[in-house]
Design a protein around this motif. Sequence first.
Motif, short mmCIF file in Angstrom:
data_model
loop_
_atom_site.label_atom_id
_atom_site.label_comp_id
_atom_site.label_asym_id
_atom_site.label_seq_id
_atom_site.Cartn_x
_atom_site.Cartn_y
_atom_site.Cartn_z
N ARG A 30 34.47 -15.32 34.90
CA ARG A 30 33.97 -14.54 36.05
C ARG A 30 33.47 -13.17 35.61
NH1 ARG A 30 38.77 -13.33 38.56
NH2 ARG A 30 38.71 -11.48 37.24
N ARG B 22 37.39 -31.10 35.78
CA ARG B 22 36.93 -30.86 37.15
C ARG B 22 38.08 -30.90 38.15
NH1 ARG B 22 31.43 -30.85 37.80
NH2 ARG B 22 30.27 -31.54 35.98
N SER C 165 37.12 -19.99 44.32
CA SER C 165 35.97 -20.61 43.66
C SER C 165 35.46 -19.78 42.48
CB SER C 165 34.84 -20.84 44.66
OG SER C 165 34.38 -19.59 45.18
N ILE D 69 35.43 -21.65 37.55
CA ILE D 69 34.23 -21.92 36.76
C ILE D 69 34.69 -22.05 35.31
CG2 ILE D 69 31.96 -21.08 36.05
CD1 ILE D 69 32.07 -19.26 38.61
N LEU E 282 27.88 -24.27 32.16
CA LEU E 282 29.08 -24.01 32.94
C LEU E 282 29.40 -25.20 33.84
CD1 LEU E 282 28.34 -20.34 34.05
CD2 LEU E 282 29.96 -21.09 32.30
N ASP F 121 31.04 -25.99 37.40
CA ASP F 121 31.31 -25.24 38.62
C ASP F 121 31.41 -26.19 39.82
OD1 ASP F 121 31.50 -23.29 40.60
OD2 ASP F 121 29.34 -22.89 40.61
N GLY G 200 31.45 -21.68 42.78
CA GLY G 200 31.83 -20.32 42.43
C GLY G 200 30.66 -19.43 42.04
N LEU G 201 29.66 -20.00 41.38
CA LEU G 201 28.49 -19.20 41.00
C LEU G 201 27.77 -18.66 42.23
CD1 LEU G 201 27.07 -21.37 38.08
CD2 LEU G 201 27.99 -19.05 37.91
#
Length: 167
Positions: free
Chosen positions: A40, A106, A115, A119, A135, A137, A141-142
Motif C-alpha cells: 500500500r 487470493r 481492501s 493487495i 499485482l 488485487d 484495493g487499487l
Amino acid sequence: MALEAGDPGSAVWRNLAPGQWPVPLEALPAEAALVGGAVRDALLGRLKPRPDLDLVVPCDGVELVRRLSERLGGAAVVLDRERGIARLVLKGWTIDVARWIGSDLREDLLRRDYSVNAIALPLTAAAGTAACPALIDPSGGLADLAAGQLRAIREANLLADPLRLLR
C-alpha cells in the motif's frame, strides 16, 4: 496522496527495491508474496527506508523463518505457532512471514481487513529476471486507494479479529 501513474506492479517493485532487502528472493518459496502496508505504501509513494515487510507463503512461516535465520543470521521470533506466523529481525529490518489462510493467495487476501491491505506483490516469479510481477488485487484495493477510500472486505473478517480495527 495519488497513486503513481503507469503499471502499478512496476511502481511497487521499483519503490520497494527488493534487491536491497536482507533476504534474497531466491531464498523464499515459489509462491511467496508481499502483502499489506508495504505494498500500500509503495503504491502511495510513502515508504520508509526500511519498511516492515509482511510475506505470505504456502508453507509454515515459523519453519521458514528458522531456516532463514540459520542461513542469514538475525533473530527468529515465533508470533503464532498455531497459525504458522513468525518474524525475522535482520540488519534493522522486520520481516513477518505467515502461512496463507485458505487454499491459495487470493483466498488469503479476501480474509484480510481492508481492501487497501489486501493487495499482493508476488515475489519469486520475478526473482532473477527483469520482469516486474503483476499485482494481485481480488478485492478492488487499487481502486479504493485511488479514490482515497478505506473499505472493509467483509464484516466477518473484522469480527474474527477485532484488534484489526485498532491497527
